[in-house]
Write a protein that holds these residues in place. Structure first.
Motif, PDB file in Angstrom:
ATOM      1  N   VAL B  44       0.853  -1.181   0.000  1.00 33.96           N
ATOM      2  CA  VAL B  44       0.000   0.000   0.000  1.00 33.96           C
ATOM      3  C   VAL B  44       0.894   1.238   0.000  1.00 33.96           C
ATOM      4  CG1 VAL B  44      -1.666   1.348   1.348  1.00 33.96           C
ATOM      5  CG2 VAL B  44      -1.908  -1.147   1.154  1.00 33.96           C
ATOM      6  N   SER B  61       2.315  -7.814  10.493  1.00 31.04           N
ATOM      7  CA  SER B  61       1.223  -7.183  11.239  1.00 31.04           C
ATOM      8  C   SER B  61       1.463  -5.697  11.444  1.00 31.04           C
ATOM      9  CB  SER B  61       1.028  -7.877  12.588  1.00 31.04           C
ATOM     10  OG  SER B  61       2.173  -7.724  13.400  1.00 31.04           O
ATOM     11  N   ASN B  62       2.724  -5.260  11.366  1.00 31.66           N
ATOM     12  CA  ASN B  62       3.023  -3.845  11.542  1.00 31.66           C
ATOM     13  C   ASN B  62       2.392  -2.982  10.446  1.00 31.66           C
ATOM     14  OD1 ASN B  62       4.461  -1.702  12.939  1.00 31.66           O
ATOM     15  ND2 ASN B  62       5.753  -1.579  11.099  1.00 31.66           N
ATOM     16  N   ARG B  64      -0.621  -3.011   9.281  1.00 25.47           N
ATOM     17  CA  ARG B  64      -1.936  -2.512   9.727  1.00 25.47           C
ATOM     18  C   ARG B  64      -1.768  -1.383  10.738  1.00 25.47           C
ATOM     19  NH1 ARG B  64      -3.160  -7.958   9.984  1.00 25.47           N
ATOM     20  NH2 ARG B  64      -2.999  -7.884  12.227  1.00 25.47           N
ATOM     21  N   TYR B  65      -0.826  -1.520  11.657  1.00 30.11           N
ATOM     22  CA  TYR B  65      -0.571  -0.453  12.639  1.00 30.11           C
ATOM     23  C   TYR B  65      -0.165   0.834  11.928  1.00 30.11           C
ATOM     24  CZ  TYR B  65      -0.617  -3.712  16.553  1.00 30.11           C
ATOM     25  OH  TYR B  65      -0.988  -4.624  17.488  1.00 30.11           O
ATOM     26  N   ALA B  66       0.689   0.693  10.922  1.00 26.48           N
ATOM     27  CA  ALA B  66       1.238   1.869  10.241  1.00 26.48           C
ATOM     28  C   ALA B  66       0.144   2.648   9.520  1.00 26.48           C
ATOM     29  CB  ALA B  66       2.325   1.442   9.264  1.00 26.48           C
ATOM     30  N   LEU B  67      -0.857   1.951   8.989  1.00 32.01           N
ATOM     31  CA  LEU B  67      -1.937   2.652   8.274  1.00 32.01           C
ATOM     32  C   LEU B  67      -2.893   3.322   9.246  1.00 32.01           C
ATOM     33  CD1 LEU B  67      -3.087   0.622   5.167  1.00 32.01           C
ATOM     34  CD2 LEU B  67      -1.759   2.721   5.284  1.00 32.01           C
ATOM     35  N   ASN B  68      -2.880   2.875  10.507  1.00 30.83           N
ATOM     36  CA  ASN B  68      -3.745   3.458  11.530  1.00 30.83           C
ATOM     37  C   ASN B  68      -5.211   3.404  11.105  1.00 30.83           C
ATOM     38  OD1 ASN B  68      -4.254   4.589  13.989  1.00 30.83           O
ATOM     39  ND2 ASN B  68      -3.843   6.698  13.344  1.00 30.83           N
ATOM     40  N   THR B  73      -6.986  -4.353   5.470  1.00 28.05           N
ATOM     41  CA  THR B  73      -6.537  -5.750   5.439  1.00 28.05           C
ATOM     42  C   THR B  73      -5.289  -5.826   4.559  1.00 28.05           C
ATOM     43  OG1 THR B  73      -8.047  -6.168   3.610  1.00 28.05           O
ATOM     44  CG2 THR B  73      -8.848  -6.665   5.811  1.00 28.05           C
ATOM     45  N   VAL B  74      -4.190  -5.388   5.130  1.00 28.68           N
ATOM     46  CA  VAL B  74      -2.937  -5.280   4.378  1.00 28.68           C
ATOM     47  C   VAL B  74      -1.791  -5.899   5.176  1.00 28.68           C
ATOM     48  CG1 VAL B  74      -3.750  -3.138   3.344  1.00 28.68           C
ATOM     49  CG2 VAL B  74      -2.299  -3.039   5.361  1.00 28.68           C
ATOM     50  N   ASP B  75      -0.769  -6.365   4.481  1.00 28.47           N
ATOM     51  CA  ASP B  75       0.405  -6.924   5.160  1.00 28.47           C
ATOM     52  C   ASP B  75       1.714  -6.293   4.689  1.00 28.47           C
ATOM     53  OD1 ASP B  75       1.098  -8.136   2.734  1.00 28.47           O
ATOM     54  OD2 ASP B  75       0.359 -10.100   3.304  1.00 28.47           O
ATOM     55  N   ALA B  76       1.630  -5.191   3.938  1.00 31.41           N
ATOM     56  CA  ALA B  76       2.848  -4.506   3.475  1.00 31.41           C
ATOM     57  C   ALA B  76       2.498  -3.067   3.120  1.00 31.41           C
ATOM     58  CB  ALA B  76       3.434  -5.220   2.265  1.00 31.41           C
ATOM     59  N   LEU B  79       6.417   3.051   4.457  1.00 34.31           N
ATOM     60  CA  LEU B  79       6.497   3.866   5.681  1.00 34.31           C
ATOM     61  C   LEU B  79       7.068   5.260   5.411  1.00 34.31           C
ATOM     62  CD1 LEU B  79       7.878   1.476   8.450  1.00 34.31           C
ATOM     63  CD2 LEU B  79       5.562   2.365   8.235  1.00 34.31           C
TER      64      LEU B  79
END
Lengths: 92, 92, 92, 92, 92
Positions: B44, B61-62, B64-68, B73-76, B79
């Motif tokens: 993304v 899993s990070n 999803r955290y990064a997109l806040n 439903t993403v895994d990449a 940043l």
């Protein structure tokens, strides 16, 4: 965790707010013969390591736990500085 | 995290609702010699990067955290944009 | 996420209850040259894809999020159908 | 999980507080022929293994669960000592 | 998930309490040509499979979900027995 060597700094100005204030360095894993090899991993350095230093790196969800900052959006962090290791295979 | 180069856009119409409104691009990791290599990762792009740009990518899993965005439903995810890096091995 | 090609169905009768009612297909990643390569990954297909179709696949904990079914015990899911991609490296 | 051989101790004085009091050892996976191969993984040893011992290692978020210590910042732990295994491929 | 072949039992007496009562077997992934290849993965077998059986394996945090036992400290579990698969590449 992996034993890695710090290879240099990585600078990013436009970045996710979960990376603000965190120092980023590039590392490579240390292989059986004590040399670096493989791909470059960008990790957060909370300690302030020097280039060439041997460090312990964690990856995955544990990186966020290690920083103890619920807002950090990281997947790789330096956990410590390696003083020494005595691996069998080094002597073979 | 990894240093990657943006290689182009990836278009999907029929997709999971957790991807709606998100821009998808294909990236490849940048290797020791500064060239791209390895498999294509679809990530993304919340920044709006250009093709050829050097970016910092997180996976797992990070992402999803990064997109806040708890519904994503993403895994990449990208940043940030890499301004520069000075890795030892580049000078060898 | 990865761009993959659907390679065929995978049938399991005796299985974890968290897989009941879910369609399983085998996929392979599409490499730089547009061909499939690498190992076979078994993924849940919530869309009903045909063999040969190009799809976007997520792996890891994100797969459960994508299915939006807290009882599902899966680690890989098709997120969407890829309409097109225009990657630099394809033109090299 | 993986079957690994303990290769030696790994000492770190300046380290994350989530590693305090934990013993770190380097291990390598045991391959098809019973020999060690591949990269060195640094794991927590909660058992007190000897060098050369054959152990079961878990990686990822499960490592924290296995230690049963919510403050531990680890991604790889020894789960047990392997008494024996009888794998088909060993006989081929 | 991956299609794997059960290769044999793995016995551990001194082990984490989260593994008590769980049967451990070694598996290998089945590759494009239908043969086993790659490293040995130790997985929990909640079904009672025979050596040589073709099974579906999940890895990572999903393994704990699949066992439906919050105390289990595992990162790889057999999800089911594969009856059949019809992958394109097998016919090439």
């Amino acid at each position: 965790m992996y034993i890695c060597k710090v290879q240099g700094k990585c600078i990013s100005t436009i970045k996710n707010k979960g990376l603000q204030g965190l120092s980023l360095v590039g590392v490579q894993k240390i292989n059986k013969t004590g040399d670096v090899s493989g791909e470059i991993i960008v990790v957060v350095d909370p300690i302030g390591c020097s280039v060439g230093e041997t460090v312990l790196v964690t990856t995955g969800s544990n990186a966020r736990y290690a920083l103890n900052d619920s807002g950090a959006t990281v997947d790789a962090v330096i956990l410590g500085i390696i003083d020494s290791y005595d691996f069998n295979l080094m002597e073979e």
